[in-house]
Design an enzyme around this catalytic site. Structure first.
Site, PDB file in Angstrom:
ATOM      1  N   CYS A  11      -4.515  -0.994   2.669  1.00 46.62           N
ATOM      2  CA  CYS A  11      -5.793  -0.837   1.969  1.00 46.62           C
ATOM      3  C   CYS A  11      -6.495  -2.183   1.975  1.00 46.62           C
ATOM      4  O   CYS A  11      -5.852  -3.207   1.726  1.00 46.62           O
ATOM      5  CB  CYS A  11      -5.529  -0.379   0.529  1.00 46.62           C
ATOM      6  SG  CYS A  11      -7.019  -0.138  -0.447  1.00 46.62           S
ATOM      7  N   HIS A  22      -6.475   9.120   0.993  1.00 42.38           N
ATOM      8  CA  HIS A  22      -6.439   7.729   0.509  1.00 42.38           C
ATOM      9  C   HIS A  22      -7.825   7.304  -0.004  1.00 42.38           C
ATOM     10  O   HIS A  22      -7.947   6.759  -1.104  1.00 42.38           O
ATOM     11  CB  HIS A  22      -5.973   6.811   1.657  1.00 42.38           C
ATOM     12  CG  HIS A  22      -6.024   5.352   1.336  1.00 42.38           C
ATOM     13  ND1 HIS A  22      -4.898   4.554   1.316  1.00 42.38           N
ATOM     14  CD2 HIS A  22      -7.073   4.528   1.035  1.00 42.38           C
ATOM     15  CE1 HIS A  22      -5.261   3.310   0.989  1.00 42.38           C
ATOM     16  NE2 HIS A  22      -6.571   3.275   0.827  1.00 42.38           N
ATOM     17  N   GLU A  23      -8.858   7.567   0.799  1.00 47.63           N
ATOM     18  CA  GLU A  23     -10.206   7.119   0.408  1.00 47.63           C
ATOM     19  C   GLU A  23     -10.687   7.846  -0.838  1.00 47.63           C
ATOM     20  O   GLU A  23     -11.292   7.232  -1.726  1.00 47.63           O
ATOM     21  CB  GLU A  23     -11.203   7.310   1.556  1.00 47.63           C
ATOM     22  CG  GLU A  23     -10.912   6.486   2.798  1.00 47.63           C
ATOM     23  CD  GLU A  23     -10.617   5.038   2.521  1.00 47.63           C
ATOM     24  OE1 GLU A  23     -11.169   4.461   1.574  1.00 47.63           O
ATOM     25  OE2 GLU A  23      -9.775   4.471   3.262  1.00 47.63           O
ATOM     26  N   HIS A  52      -9.636   6.567  -4.223  1.00 43.84           N
ATOM     27  CA  HIS A  52     -10.391   5.425  -4.770  1.00 43.84           C
ATOM     28  C   HIS A  52     -11.484   5.900  -5.729  1.00 43.84           C
ATOM     29  O   HIS A  52     -11.859   5.172  -6.652  1.00 43.84           O
ATOM     30  CB  HIS A  52     -11.056   4.633  -3.637  1.00 43.84           C
ATOM     31  CG  HIS A  52     -10.136   3.685  -2.921  1.00 43.84           C
ATOM     32  ND1 HIS A  52      -9.551   2.612  -3.536  1.00 43.84           N
ATOM     33  CD2 HIS A  52      -9.717   3.646  -1.628  1.00 43.84           C
ATOM     34  CE1 HIS A  52      -8.808   1.938  -2.647  1.00 43.84           C
ATOM     35  NE2 HIS A  52      -8.899   2.555  -1.486  1.00 43.84           N
TER      36      HIS A  52
HETATM   37 NI    NI Z   1      -7.957   1.806   0.220  1.00 45.46          NI
END
Ligand code: NI
Length: 180
Positions: A100, A142-143, A146
């Site tokens: 990341c 994953h994105e 966030h």
């Molecule tokens: Ni990330």
């Protein structure tokens, strides 16, 4: 156009729940996306979420095309995804190494759904609906994490499978990647 500072783990802005975008095709939104694309390209990210540059909006971008940070990854089309909704397809999970831009120089193993459906909008307000598998599915999950204030380090499959990329690579740990 500008490359923005990417906030790093520990910055409380990375822990906020981002707000939905309510107006599309605006100069402000286009400027944000240009900044995100420039920043992702500069740091060779596979993806970037707006909160990582300090903007608490539900906007992510991702693209994988010969990315030097993920040399074995398949191709993921460059996508702007706004107000995303992810629905897992089936219950199959797979563990693989992730990195990341907010946790520079480190990698850790995270378990993710291998197959997902995702929906949302592009910057013009056009609907996007896709299915994705393997690395593509991993990047999207994953994105989107966030946007809910989550980083991959919150989801480590095993804290011992986490460390500096250089050391892990030196000791052959990253050779065990399977999701590519
Ligand atoms: Ni990330």
């Amino acid at each position: 156009m500008s490359v923005k500072t990417v906030l790093r783990l520990g910055d409380p802005k990375l822990r906020q729940t981002a707000q939905s975008v309510t107006a599309f095709d605006t100069p402000e939104l286009h400027a944000l996306i240009t900044d995100m694309l420039d920043t992702m390209a500069h740091y060779h990210g596979a993806g970037l979420a707006a909160p990582q540059i300090g903007i608490s909006l539900r906007v992510v971008i991702f693209a994988v095309d010969g990315n030097p940070r993920y040399p074995q990854a398949g191709q993921v089309p460059q996508t702007v995804l706004i107000n995303p909704v992810i629905t897992p397809i089936g219950e199959t999970l797979a563990s693989d190494w992730e990195g990341c831009l907010s946790v520079p120089g480190m990698r850790g193993v995270v378990s993710r759904h291998t197959d997902i459906h995702y929906a949302g909008f592009d910057q013009y307000g056009q609907r996007i609906e896709r299915t994705a598998e393997q690395f593509h599915a991993r990047v999207v999950q994953h994105e989107c994490d966030h946007l809910d204030g989550l980083l991959y380090t919150d989801k480590l499959a095993d804290p011992r499978q986490f460390g500096f990329e250089q050391e892990l690579s030196m000791h052959g740990m990253l050779d065990h990647r399977t999701a590519d």
